[in-house]
Design a protein around this motif. Structure first.
Motif, PDB file in Angstrom:
ATOM      1  N   HIS A 130      16.574 -97.970 -97.946  1.00 27.26           N
ATOM      2  CA  HIS A 130      16.040 -99.211 -97.391  1.00 27.26           C
ATOM      3  C   HIS A 130      16.579-100.383 -98.208  1.00 27.26           C
ATOM      4  N   ASP A 131      17.514-101.125 -97.640  1.00 27.97           N
ATOM      5  CA  ASP A 131      18.190-102.190 -98.367  1.00 27.97           C
ATOM      6  C   ASP A 131      17.214-103.253 -98.884  1.00 27.97           C
ATOM      7  N   ALA A 132      16.259-103.637 -98.041  1.00 24.49           N
ATOM      8  CA  ALA A 132      15.333-104.693 -98.438  1.00 24.49           C
ATOM      9  C   ALA A 132      14.483-104.279 -99.630  1.00 24.49           C
ATOM     10  N   LEU A 133      14.066-103.000 -99.640  1.00 27.29           N
ATOM     11  CA  LEU A 133      13.252-102.514-100.756  1.00 27.29           C
ATOM     12  C   LEU A 133      14.088-102.357-102.014  1.00 27.29           C
TER      13      LEU A 133
END
Length: 258
Positions: free
Chosen positions: A248-251
């Motif tokens: 998960h890029d955002a996390l």
């Protein structure tokens, strides 16, 4: 089907519930059944777990003062032979939709078995309108569910079903409304829970999906478990137990700025 098939049978309605007895009788025709079930009703306990439980040997099997998950662990590790299959049910009341999978004690027993890497079947039966939660049925009211469970227990292992599914969530229709068909389904994602504050210390929580089912006012499309059962079919949803994780890029970005 091997004659040495060992089956661990549990439920969440309690060891004396006729749904369990109906399934036990059916499964006894194809294997050796060890019953390890709660001594009292443990509905909607999910995968709640104890550290110490009292066990009493009864005519039906072992009665455990604990949850369905307790029963599976105790049955696996202490009370019976290592089973080829775990069966949970038959539950009085359907277990339909994704939102019940973590709530149902019946389904949670099957999930617990999956973590032992043992195939499992959770089986439930839709009740008549106004009968939700009733425990007044006799074994005769569970015959469709018991027959479907026996069929799957006898054939699913050899057919390779559990090469792709950890457990099966089986739901039978109302007795007398059966189509005679079995449908492979997915859990419905419909959800309609409400809460109302009655006074300063009292909140009423209500699952409105039961209202929709009783009135027939549901939007579930073909292919879902709820649609199949309301149409009179036996629903079988093949499911996996472990929670999955994904990159998960955002996390990742949040972790880097922590």
């Amino acid at each position: 089907m091997s004659e040495s098939l060992d089956i661990l049978l549990t439920n969440d309605d309690g060891i004396d519930n006729p749904g369990l007895l109906a399934v036990r009788d059916a499964l006894s025709e194809i294997g050796d059944v060890t019953v390890v079930a709660p001594a009292s009703d443990q509905s909607a306990t999910g995968r709640a777990m104890s550290t110490d439980v009292h066990v009493e040997e009864r005519d039906h099997g072992y009665a455990v003062q604990g949850t369905p998950a307790d029963c599976v662990v105790a049955g696996m590790e202490a009370l019976g032979p290592t089973p080829d299959l775990v069966v949970a049910g038959c539950n009085a009341g359907a277990n339909l939709g994704t939102y019940v999978l973590g709530r149902s004690g019946t389904v949670s027993a099957a999930v617990e078995a999956a973590f032992f890497d043992v195939p499992a079947i959770a089986v439930s039966r839709l009740l008549e309108p106004g009968q939700v939660g009733s425990r007044d049925l006799t074994t005769d009211g569970y015959q469709t569910a018991a027959h479907a469970t026996k069929y799957l227990a006898e054939h699913a292992l050899g057919a390779g079903v559990f090469d792709h599914a950890d457990y099966l969530n089986v739901n039978a229709p109302i007795a007398g409304q059966e189509s005679g068909d079995m449908r492979i389904t997915r859990p419905s994602d419909a959800y309609d829970m409400t809460a109302r504050r009655q006074d300063a210390t009292h909140v009423t929580i209500h699952d409105r999906m039961w209202d929709h089912m009783e009135s027939g006012d549901i939007d579930d499309p073909d292919g879902t478990d709820r649609r199949a059962v309301l149409d009179g079919h036996v629903s079988v949803s093949p499911l996996t137990a472990p929670h999955s994780t994904h990159h998960h890029d955002a996390l990742d970005a949040l972790a880097q700025t922590y």
